[in-house]
Design a protein around this motif. Structure first.
Motif, mmCIF file in Angstrom:
data_model
loop_
_atom_site.group_PDB
_atom_site.id
_atom_site.type_symbol
_atom_site.label_atom_id
_atom_site.label_comp_id
_atom_site.label_asym_id
_atom_site.label_seq_id
_atom_site.Cartn_x
_atom_site.Cartn_y
_atom_site.Cartn_z
ATOM 1 N N LEU A 151 0.806 -1.330 0.009
ATOM 2 C CA LEU A 151 -0.010 -0.139 -0.066
ATOM 3 C C LEU A 151 0.728 1.318 -0.006
ATOM 4 O O LEU A 151 0.619 2.352 -0.792
ATOM 5 C CB LEU A 151 -0.800 -0.114 1.215
ATOM 6 C CG LEU A 151 -1.818 1.325 1.459
ATOM 7 C CD1 LEU A 151 -2.609 1.528 0.088
ATOM 8 C CD2 LEU A 151 -2.568 1.011 2.870
ATOM 9 N N THR A 152 1.761 1.328 1.016
ATOM 10 C CA THR A 152 2.694 2.359 0.985
ATOM 11 C C THR A 152 3.483 2.618 -0.316
ATOM 12 O O THR A 152 3.475 3.698 -0.953
ATOM 13 C CB THR A 152 3.828 2.047 1.826
ATOM 14 O OG1 THR A 152 3.127 2.108 3.188
ATOM 15 C CG2 THR A 152 5.101 3.462 2.041
ATOM 16 N N ALA B 222 -18.680 -3.779 -8.025
ATOM 17 C CA ALA B 222 -17.937 -3.277 -9.157
ATOM 18 C C ALA B 222 -16.812 -4.445 -9.459
ATOM 19 O O ALA B 222 -16.404 -4.530 -10.702
ATOM 20 C CB ALA B 222 -17.379 -1.933 -9.035
ATOM 21 N N CYS B 223 -16.557 -5.276 -8.491
ATOM 22 C CA CYS B 223 -15.280 -6.099 -8.821
ATOM 23 C C CYS B 223 -14.962 -6.808 -7.572
ATOM 24 O O CYS B 223 -15.612 -6.846 -6.477
ATOM 25 C CB CYS B 223 -13.923 -5.146 -8.975
ATOM 26 S SG CYS B 223 -13.377 -4.172 -7.246
ATOM 27 N N ASN B 224 -14.132 -8.004 -7.821
ATOM 28 C CA ASN B 224 -13.676 -8.820 -6.448
ATOM 29 C C ASN B 224 -12.762 -7.938 -5.612
ATOM 30 O O ASN B 224 -11.603 -7.187 -6.348
ATOM 31 C CB ASN B 224 -13.185 -10.086 -7.039
ATOM 32 C CG ASN B 224 -14.156 -11.059 -7.399
ATOM 33 O OD1 ASN B 224 -15.436 -10.955 -7.275
ATOM 34 N ND2 ASN B 224 -13.956 -11.875 -8.831
ATOM 35 N N ASP C 286 -7.864 -4.155 -4.879
ATOM 36 C CA ASP C 286 -8.037 -4.045 -3.625
ATOM 37 C C ASP C 286 -7.158 -2.759 -3.001
ATOM 38 O O ASP C 286 -7.517 -2.097 -2.027
ATOM 39 C CB ASP C 286 -7.564 -5.337 -2.930
ATOM 40 C CG ASP C 286 -6.253 -5.588 -3.264
ATOM 41 O OD1 ASP C 286 -5.741 -5.151 -4.010
ATOM 42 O OD2 ASP C 286 -5.618 -6.521 -2.118
ATOM 43 N N GLN C 287 -6.340 -2.434 -3.690
ATOM 44 C CA GLN C 287 -5.430 -1.354 -3.308
ATOM 45 C C GLN C 287 -6.273 0.047 -3.235
ATOM 46 O O GLN C 287 -5.824 1.194 -2.550
ATOM 47 C CB GLN C 287 -4.079 -1.089 -4.312
ATOM 48 C CG GLN C 287 -3.472 -2.338 -4.231
ATOM 49 C CD GLN C 287 -2.804 -2.546 -2.994
ATOM 50 O OE1 GLN C 287 -2.050 -1.704 -2.030
ATOM 51 N NE2 GLN C 287 -2.910 -3.818 -2.214
ATOM 52 N N LEU C 288 -7.114 0.020 -4.203
ATOM 53 C CA LEU C 288 -8.126 1.287 -4.078
ATOM 54 C C LEU C 288 -8.744 1.564 -2.865
ATOM 55 O O LEU C 288 -8.944 2.599 -2.341
ATOM 56 C CB LEU C 288 -8.952 1.350 -5.388
ATOM 57 C CG LEU C 288 -8.319 1.338 -6.775
ATOM 58 C CD1 LEU C 288 -9.499 1.191 -7.743
ATOM 59 C CD2 LEU C 288 -7.508 2.503 -7.016
ATOM 60 N N VAL C 289 -9.365 0.388 -2.479
ATOM 61 C CA VAL C 289 -10.007 0.575 -1.228
ATOM 62 C C VAL C 289 -9.297 0.821 0.100
ATOM 63 O O VAL C 289 -9.432 1.523 0.955
ATOM 64 C CB VAL C 289 -10.852 -1.004 -0.923
ATOM 65 C CG1 VAL C 289 -11.513 -0.876 0.485
ATOM 66 C CG2 VAL C 289 -11.850 -1.245 -2.113
ATOM 67 N N PHE D 30 -18.542 -1.812 -3.481
ATOM 68 C CA PHE D 30 -17.460 -1.659 -4.582
ATOM 69 C C PHE D 30 -16.640 -2.918 -4.824
ATOM 70 O O PHE D 30 -16.564 -3.312 -5.839
ATOM 71 C CB PHE D 30 -16.389 -0.812 -3.964
ATOM 72 C CG PHE D 30 -15.318 -0.487 -5.180
ATOM 73 C CD1 PHE D 30 -15.154 0.106 -6.252
ATOM 74 C CD2 PHE D 30 -14.166 -0.917 -4.671
ATOM 75 C CE1 PHE D 30 -14.555 -0.007 -7.137
ATOM 76 C CE2 PHE D 30 -12.978 -1.059 -5.642
ATOM 77 C CZ PHE D 30 -13.243 -0.540 -6.718
ATOM 78 N N ALA D 31 -16.398 -3.953 -3.661
ATOM 79 C CA ALA D 31 -15.727 -5.020 -3.943
ATOM 80 C C ALA D 31 -16.165 -5.940 -3.056
ATOM 81 O O ALA D 31 -16.862 -6.013 -1.912
ATOM 82 C CB ALA D 31 -14.215 -4.711 -3.642
#
Length: 254
Positions: A9-10, A91-93, A99-102, A248-249
């Motif tokens: 994430l960083t 919108a996606c799995n 997942d990085q967007l979340v 979203f996921a």
């Protein structure tokens, strides 16, 4: 959060900080939009068949059976133990790299990503056939302690632009928590039901927006659906005729 995921994430956020607003947040290639068309098509335009109730991916042959019987596809669990909500659209799995967007929105306060998530969710909703839009949108309310720690409710950040994109009223405070609950992600599935039992109640100020209405609940991630089920159960107890989840996921069970 595991150190490996935190490091990912960083690194992602550092890359994003350097590239925005002239590059895609996922692939980093020069682009005038936050998400390039190639990534949108690759990660958010999948033709995966999902259970219309809980949004879990299901086998294609079930879809064939559903088409021949003129019923919407549902997974075995939703057939055997129907939840209180009627529909879930995602919108996606919840897998890399989406997942990085979340994670960036939720834990790194990258609020500029919320309109992108709502835009992708809007497309998924509008692409769902035979789905009536709700009368009002709301979100899962955070407990006061967690809201103070985080400073915002990520579901509200997604839901507010989504309501404008769909032209549907957004009432963030439609529901209230009756008590503080433990974080669901830290609990065993069997403990999640007990943790969320009777944790919500409609806000008395907006109770007239529940009875006889189709309510849409916006959230960032659905895992077991326990929280959303408790929300739907409460809404229907107070007169809602239909409850749909717009998330979203979707987490995929291992």
């Amino acid at each position: 959060m595991h150190s490996s995921r935190f490091n990912r994430l960083t690194a992602y956020l550092m890359k994003t900080a350097r590239l925005l607003p002239s590059a895609c947040v996922l692939c980093g290639k020069d682009n005038e939009n936050t998400l390039c068309q190639a990534c949108r098509m690759q990660y958010f335009q999948a033709t995966q068949i999902r259970c219309t109730t809980c949004a879990l991916p299901i086998l294609n042959h079930i879809h064939v059976i559903a088409l021949t019987t003129k019923t919407l596809p549902r997974c075995g669990e939703c057939i055997a133990n129907p939840p209180s909500f009627d529909r879930t659209i995602v919108a996606c799995n919840y897998v890399a790299p989406a997942d990085q967007l979340v994670l960036a929105l939720k834990f790194a306060h990258q609020l500029m990503l919320a309109p992108l998530l709502s835009n992708l969710l809007r497309d998924a909703i509008l692409n769902s056939l035979d789905h009536p839009l709700p009368d009002v949108l709301t979100t899962v309310p955070l407990g006061q302690k967690r809201l103070q720690e985080r400073g915002f409710n990520q579901a509200v950040e997604i839901g507010r632009p989504l309501s404008k994109q769909l032209g549907i009223k957004f009432q963030a405070n439609l529901m209230e928590r009756t008590r503080e609950t433990r974080q669901q992600s830290s609990l065993h599935p069997d403990e999640r039901h007990k943790n969320m039992r009777q944790a919500f109640i409609p806000n008395a100020q907006f109770i007239d927006q529940v009875k006889g209405r189709h309510i849409g609940i916006v959230d960032d991630v659905i895992t077991t659906g326990t929280t959303l089920n408790e929300m739907a159960m409460t809404l229907k107890r107070f007169g809602a005729i239909r409850v749909s989840n717009y998330v979203f996921a979707r987490t995929i069970p291992h």
